[in-house]
Enzyme design. Structure first.
Site, PDB file in Angstrom:
ATOM      1  N   ALA A   1      51.735  49.878  67.876  1.00  0.00           N
ATOM      2  CA  ALA A   1      52.059  51.280  67.572  1.00  0.00           C
ATOM      3  C   ALA A   1      51.197  51.747  66.418  1.00  0.00           C
ATOM      4  CB  ALA A   1      53.535  51.401  67.205  1.00  0.00           C
TER       5      ALA A   1
ATOM      6  N   HIS B   1      60.927  54.753  56.297  1.00  0.00           N
ATOM      7  CA  HIS B   1      60.651  54.815  57.731  1.00  0.00           C
ATOM      8  C   HIS B   1      62.025  55.030  58.369  1.00  0.00           C
ATOM      9  CE1 HIS B   1      58.392  53.789  61.477  1.00  0.00           C
ATOM     10  NE2 HIS B   1      59.657  53.713  61.887  1.00  0.00           N
TER      11      HIS B   1
ATOM     12  N   HIS C   1      47.671  53.792  56.212  1.00  0.00           N
ATOM     13  CA  HIS C   1      47.553  52.339  56.323  1.00  0.00           C
ATOM     14  C   HIS C   1      46.084  51.981  56.252  1.00  0.00           C
ATOM     15  CE1 HIS C   1      51.774  51.851  57.743  1.00  0.00           C
ATOM     16  NE2 HIS C   1      51.566  53.095  58.156  1.00  0.00           N
ATOM     17  N   LEU C   2      45.725  51.173  55.259  1.00  0.00           N
ATOM     18  CA  LEU C   2      44.319  50.803  55.087  1.00  0.00           C
ATOM     19  C   LEU C   2      44.037  49.365  55.499  1.00  0.00           C
ATOM     20  CD1 LEU C   2      43.551  52.596  51.685  1.00  0.00           C
ATOM     21  CD2 LEU C   2      42.775  53.264  53.964  1.00  0.00           C
TER      22      LEU C   2
ATOM     23  N   HIS D   1      44.439  50.178  64.731  1.00  0.00           N
ATOM     24  CA  HIS D   1      44.624  48.932  65.482  1.00  0.00           C
ATOM     25  C   HIS D   1      43.390  48.751  66.357  1.00  0.00           C
ATOM     26  CE1 HIS D   1      48.867  48.169  64.512  1.00  0.00           C
ATOM     27  NE2 HIS D   1      49.036  49.479  64.572  1.00  0.00           N
TER      28      HIS D   1
ATOM     29  N   LYS E   1      58.918  51.451  49.472  1.00  0.00           N
ATOM     30  CA  LYS E   1      58.936  51.765  50.893  1.00  0.00           C
ATOM     31  C   LYS E   1      60.021  50.962  51.591  1.00  0.00           C
ATOM     32  CE  LYS E   1      57.674  53.439  54.850  1.00  0.00           C
ATOM     33  NZ  LYS E   1      56.451  53.655  55.580  1.00  0.00           N
TER      34      LYS E   1
ATOM     35  N   ASP F   1      49.708  59.024  58.159  1.00  0.00           N
ATOM     36  CA  ASP F   1      50.145  57.805  58.845  1.00  0.00           C
ATOM     37  C   ASP F   1      49.018  57.229  59.700  1.00  0.00           C
ATOM     38  OD1 ASP F   1      51.761  55.674  59.359  1.00  0.00           O
ATOM     39  OD2 ASP F   1      52.942  56.650  60.917  1.00  0.00           O
TER      40      ASP F   1
ATOM     41  N   ASN G   1      52.685  47.433  54.462  1.00  0.00           N
ATOM     42  CA  ASN G   1      53.041  46.530  55.579  1.00  0.00           C
ATOM     43  C   ASN G   1      51.825  45.741  56.067  1.00  0.00           C
ATOM     44  OD1 ASN G   1      51.867  48.860  56.688  1.00  0.00           O
ATOM     45  ND2 ASN G   1      52.967  48.672  58.617  1.00  0.00           N
TER      46      ASN G   1
ATOM     47  N   HIS H   1      50.474  59.202  52.999  1.00  0.00           N
ATOM     48  CA  HIS H   1      50.958  58.062  53.800  1.00  0.00           C
ATOM     49  C   HIS H   1      49.813  57.570  54.675  1.00  0.00           C
ATOM     50  CE1 HIS H   1      54.292  56.240  56.540  1.00  0.00           C
ATOM     51  NE2 HIS H   1      53.118  55.731  56.878  1.00  0.00           N
TER      52      HIS H   1
HETATM   53  O1  DOR Z   1      52.930  53.898  64.504  1.00  0.00           O
HETATM   54  C1  DOR Z   1      53.056  53.311  63.436  1.00  0.00           C
HETATM   55  N1  DOR Z   1      52.152  52.403  63.003  1.00  0.00           N
HETATM   56  N2  DOR Z   1      54.138  53.536  62.708  1.00  0.00           N
HETATM   57  C2  DOR Z   1      54.424  52.833  61.631  1.00  0.00           C
HETATM   58  O2  DOR Z   1      55.427  53.067  61.037  1.00  0.00           O
HETATM   59  C3  DOR Z   1      53.548  51.709  61.201  1.00  0.00           C
HETATM   60  C4  DOR Z   1      52.185  51.887  61.697  1.00  0.00           C
HETATM   61  C5  DOR Z   1      51.330  50.648  61.559  1.00  0.00           C
HETATM   62  O3  DOR Z   1      51.357  50.031  60.501  1.00  0.00           O
HETATM   63  O4  DOR Z   1      50.622  50.331  62.499  1.00  0.00           O
HETATM   64 ZN    ZN Z   2      53.058  54.425  58.418  1.00  0.00          ZN
END
Ligand code: DOR
Ligand code: ZN
Length: 339
Positions: free
Chosen positions: A255, A133, A14-15, A243, A94, A239, A40, A12
């Protein structure tokens, strides 16, 4: 001392896209043989065509990382699209409850309504894995717990559909994992090592703000035990969610915890400090291969040895930067060059 890991997997992560993708992806493809890449994006991966396009972008950056791009479930998803996805090798769907996290506005608001149940039924028939999620819209610390009722409903009604509770964060979820044969989970490094006080017990630390939110020390310790014993129904999923610093410092803060840098070094340190290094291979790879029925092409061997390394205090990103988890910390383990 040294340890060898075969085909580490991050199930899991995020790229993102563009410059962020180019900046963060190397941290994952140098350490991991593959992983599940979250859909996402600012334009979410809601179709097979978008998934293939994204997969090609990832492939252009690394020919070796076996990226499994997950397909984002929207109310518009239908059987035809799922058939196409299956044909193109997409394995994972997802589910984001609408509004639950970053870029989840296209997600599903009524998870147990007729049309979503129909999607689950087709997903079961076609052999997809359903990654969730798992959070309600309720009180932050109870969101995962409240969502368990929905998990149970899906698990009972679709007994051969594999369901993954992503980033398990609440010890009350463990019972569901154990009761239903078709329910599995991913665990992050942050949920097994940190608790709510790390986020806000001293000064507020926006770099530790994520969804689901960090919970109590008891939750952390119960999840850590699952990881250390390498419970057969759990596997590692970072995960990692980068950011920009500016987005972490404005209100509302974004988040997500950027944990990709030095993950294997940190996991090695953690497992060794609990005398459980022998279970790291199954947690980082073998359980995922079994639970997701993966047929990996790669044969990536990573050797780590006891030699200190330091996590950078920030990673430059154009004129900005991204702050990684445990920035500035020195670890006793390093990845061996030529491993
Ligand atoms: O903290 C998170 N950030 N939880 C998530 O489910 C998504 C992720 C994000 O894409 O930034
Ligand atoms: Zn995630």
């Amino acid at each position: 001392m040294q340890i060898t890991l075969k085909n580490p997997l991050d199930m899991h992560l995020h790229l993102r896209e563009g410059d962020t993708l180019a900046c963060v992806f190397p941290f994952s493809f140098t350490s991991f043989a593959g992983g599940v890449v979250m859909p996402n994006l600012s334009t979410p991966i809601t179709s097979t065509a978008l998934a293939m396009d994204y997969q090609e972008k990832l492939y252009a950056l690394s020919k070796e990382f076996e990226a499994k791009v997950a397909l984002y479930i929207t109310p518009n998803l239908n059987k035809q699209e799922l058939l196409q996805a299956k044909e193109k090798g997409v394995k994972i769907l997802k589910l984001y409850p609408k509004g639950s996290t970053t870029n989840s506005q296209n997600g599903v608001s009524e998870i147990l309504d007729k049309s979503t149940l129909e999607i689950f039924s087709i997903a079961q028939e076609l052999g997809f894995i359903l990654s969730i999620h798992a959070e309600s819209g309720g009180y932050s610390l109870d969101r995962e717990f409240e969502f368990l009722e929905i998990i149970k409903e899906i698990a009972i009604n679709f007994p051969t559909l594999k369901i993954i509770i992503e980033h398990l964060s609440d010890r009350r979820s463990i019972e569901v994992l154990e009761r239903y044969s078709n329910v599995f989970a991913t665990l992050t490094l942050h949920h097994i090592t940190l608790c709510l006080d790390d986020l806000l017990g001293g000064g507020l630390n926006p770099h530790l703000f994520c969804k689901p939110i960090l919970k109590s020390p008891k939750d952390r310790d119960a999840l850590l035990s699952l990881a250390l014993e390498s419970h057969p129904k759990v596997c590692f999923g970072s995960d990692s969610a980068p950011h920009l610093l500016s987005k972490k410092l404005t209100s509302p803060a974004s988040a997500g915890i950027f944990s990709a840098p030095f993950l294997l070094e940190q996991l090695c340190t953690l497992f060794e400090s609990h005398n459980k290094l022998e279970n790291l291979q199954s947690f980082i790879s073998d359980n995922a291969i079994k639970n997701y029925e993966l047929n990996l092409q790669s044969n990536k061997i990573i050797t780590l040895h006891t030699s200190p390394c330091t996590i950078p205090s920030s990673i430059p990103m154009g004129k900005e930067c991204i702050v990684p988890l445990n920035a500035g910390k020195t670890l006793p383990w390093s990845i061996s060059l030529h491993s």
